[in-house]
Design a protein around this motif. Structure first.
Motif, short mmCIF file in Angstrom:
data_model
loop_
_atom_site.label_atom_id
_atom_site.label_comp_id
_atom_site.label_asym_id
_atom_site.label_seq_id
_atom_site.Cartn_x
_atom_site.Cartn_y
_atom_site.Cartn_z
N ASN A 51 16.83 5.80 -0.16
CA ASN A 51 15.71 4.85 -0.20
C ASN A 51 15.87 3.83 -1.33
N SER A 100 7.98 5.34 2.11
CA SER A 100 9.11 4.61 1.50
C SER A 100 10.10 4.13 2.57
N PRO A 103 8.61 0.55 -1.95
CA PRO A 103 9.16 1.87 -1.61
C PRO A 103 9.51 2.68 -2.84
#
Lengths: 277, 252
Positions: free
Chosen positions: A160, A244, A219
């Motif tokens: 992420n 996220s 995120p």
């Protein structure tokens, strides 16, 4: 000569892994050819980790909260570096082409801008791993803390932050392409604007109430909240993960759109042949 | 059947209020070497940029190898190539690494073989393992030329290909290009300030001034038309607005 036959290559979605590989190879050659560059990649994450590691040890002995969450600062600094390195990885690789006056050559070749963007994302991932993994390994003998003990959630956090950093890097690259090399310092600066809102070293609840929704639109804020929960309580906050990932998809699309838009503008303004040192 | 390799019609490029190219129309047949001549700011590089798709024209049409370049440039790009002093190759990569990357970008079937062939042909063997940034400008020109020939282009666009070469090497490069053109049957569009080079290589010459075509013909016809002994004198007549009795310029 033979007449041209229309092919699938004409359609906009045509994508060549070979050309992406060629660009990754180009950046690999650059890294391989310079030992100082490779050392520099892991130097800063290691220095950061050392400073925050000692700080963490000090707080560990003087704070009940830290007593329950040993290593939380080390994890934070390593994951922040994932985001930062990913961002820099995209921006610097992009700037390399501008410094080399190579944009005209690249885009007179069959390389599509989105293939180049993919190559930038890939090389950014490689540069991030080279930078952060040695620092993470060094933390094990120094502080008896292994970020790898987080297990699968670590992969989720890593991916992420990698994608978010790269999305910001793409947008910044577009901005530099639009504004010229005079704006190159943005490549380093923009990601720091995101840092205070990401809650890297403190919970988002520390921020003023009005700022918290803005923080949660990033995120990275969800990732660092998730990281703290994993480090402190050993739980994986699935809702944070979903947030996220969803936000990242949006940011990546925006980053890519900004990059492609800037490229289009550059073709209108004749910048692809002009830009360089 | 001889076909048209480049067909430019009413091509115009404006940068804000500045008209860089105005209603440019010309064509180049397959297998021809066409020279683009003009002083600084005449629009030669702008024209080449538009043909490559690096610059989007304000209006007009542009066909390259039978394909609408403004709509389907990716159909054509694997079949053309270019060399220009306005671009470079990454300086920290060796010449071999640079050429290998571009060979893969162009989808060259056997990159190593093609590289060896070009290295022998352009005498760049000894330069291959040196960083591109450490080469002299003449050596860089030869490596850049090798890059432009990697995919054996059907259309080769050359902007000042011999500008930084000594007379001996420049002459050798011209011979090499002429041989390549004959063997490949390629079309070459050549922008140059070197009149002797244009006279020797080009089948046709397009004379440009302030973004317009002022004349076009074969070098022999131009010499006769302007009553001059060299193309350089013709060039000076045109850029200095000298009126030549009997010379009819193309009206645009």
């Amino acid at each position: 000569m033979q007449a041209i036959k229309p092919s699938h290559a004409d359609r906009g979605y045509y994508f060549s892994p070979r050309r992406v590989g060629a660009m990754v190879l180009r950046y690999f050659y650059l890294l391989r050819g310079s030992l100082p560059r490779i050392i520099e990649l892991s130097y800063w994450p290691t220095m950061q980790m050392l400073i925050w590691g000692f700080m963490s040890q000090f707080l560990y002995e003087h704070s009940e909260w830290f007593f329950r969450a040993g290593g939380i600062l080390i994890a934070a600094v390593l994951l922040w570096d994932v985001m930062f390195r990913s961002n820099i990885g995209v921006s610097i690789s992009f700037l390399e082409e501008m410094w080399s006056r190579n944009l005209g050559q690249l885009f007179a070749s069959p390389l599509r801008p989105y293939e180049w963007a993919c190559a930038l994302l890939m090389i950014s991932g490689i540069r991030t791993l080279i930078g952060v993994v040695p620092a993470a390994l060094l933390a094990i003998p120094l502080y008896h803390y292994s970020i790898f003990e987080m297990g699968l959630p670590l992969i989720a956090f890593f991916m992420n932050l990698l994608i978010f950093g790269a999305a910001v890097g793409l947008a910044v690259s577009g901005l530099v392409l639009r504004c010229g090399l005079g704006a190159e310092s943005l490549a380093w600066a923009v990601i720091f604007a995101v840092a205070p809102l990401s809650g890297i070293y403190y919970p988002i609840s520390t921020l003023p109430d009005w700022l918290q929704p803005i923080a949660y639109s990033l995120p990275s804020a969800h990732v660092f909240e998730g990281m703290r929960a994993a480090a402190r309580d050993g739980v994986f906050l699935f809702d944070r993960f979903v947030w996220s990932v969803s936000l990242n998809m949006g940011y990546l699309a925006l980053g890519m759109a900004a990059f492609l838009w800037a490229f289009r503008v550059a073709r209108h303004r004749g910048q692809l042949l002009q830009m360089g040192e | 059947m001889v076909e048209i390799a480049i067909k430019v019609e009413n091509l115009t490029k404006k940068f804000g209020d500045v008209v860089a190219i105005k209603s440019l129309s010309f064509d180049a047949r397959e297998g021809e070497i066409v020279g683009l001549l003009g002083g600084n700011g005449a629009g030669k590089t702008t024209t080449i940029s538009m043909i490559l798709g690096l610059l989007i024209p304000t209006s007009g049409t542009l066909e390259v190898l039978g394909t609408d370049m403004l709509r389907h440039r990716y159909r054509v790009l694997p079949r053309i190539n270019f060399s220009s002093p306005y671009v470079d190759l990454p300086k920290r990569l060796t010449s071999r690494e640079n050429l290998m990357v571009y060979a893969k970008l162009y989808g060259v079937a056997s990159p190593q073989d093609r590289l060896s062939e070009l290295a022998a042909g352009l005498a760049i063997d000894e330069l291959l393992n040196r960083p591109f940034g450490e080469l002299s400008s003449g050596q860089k020109t030869r490596v850049s030329l090798a890059k432009s020939l990697l995919n054996e282009p059907e259309l080769l666009l050359l902007d000042e290909p011999t500008a930084s070469l000594d007379p001996d090497t420049a002459d050798w490069v011209r011979t090499y290009l002429k041989d390549f053109q004959k063997k490949r049957g390629a079309t070459i569009l050549l922008a140059s300030h070197n009149m002797a080079e244009v006279e020797r290589l080009c089948d046709h010459v397009v004379m440009m001034k302030r973004g317009r075509i002022v004349d076009r013909a074969s070098p022999a016809v131009l010499l006769e038309k302007y009553g001059r002994a060299t193309l350089e004198e013709v060039f000076l007549d045109i850029v200095r607005d000298r009126s030549i009795p009997g010379a009819q310029q193309v009206a645009h």
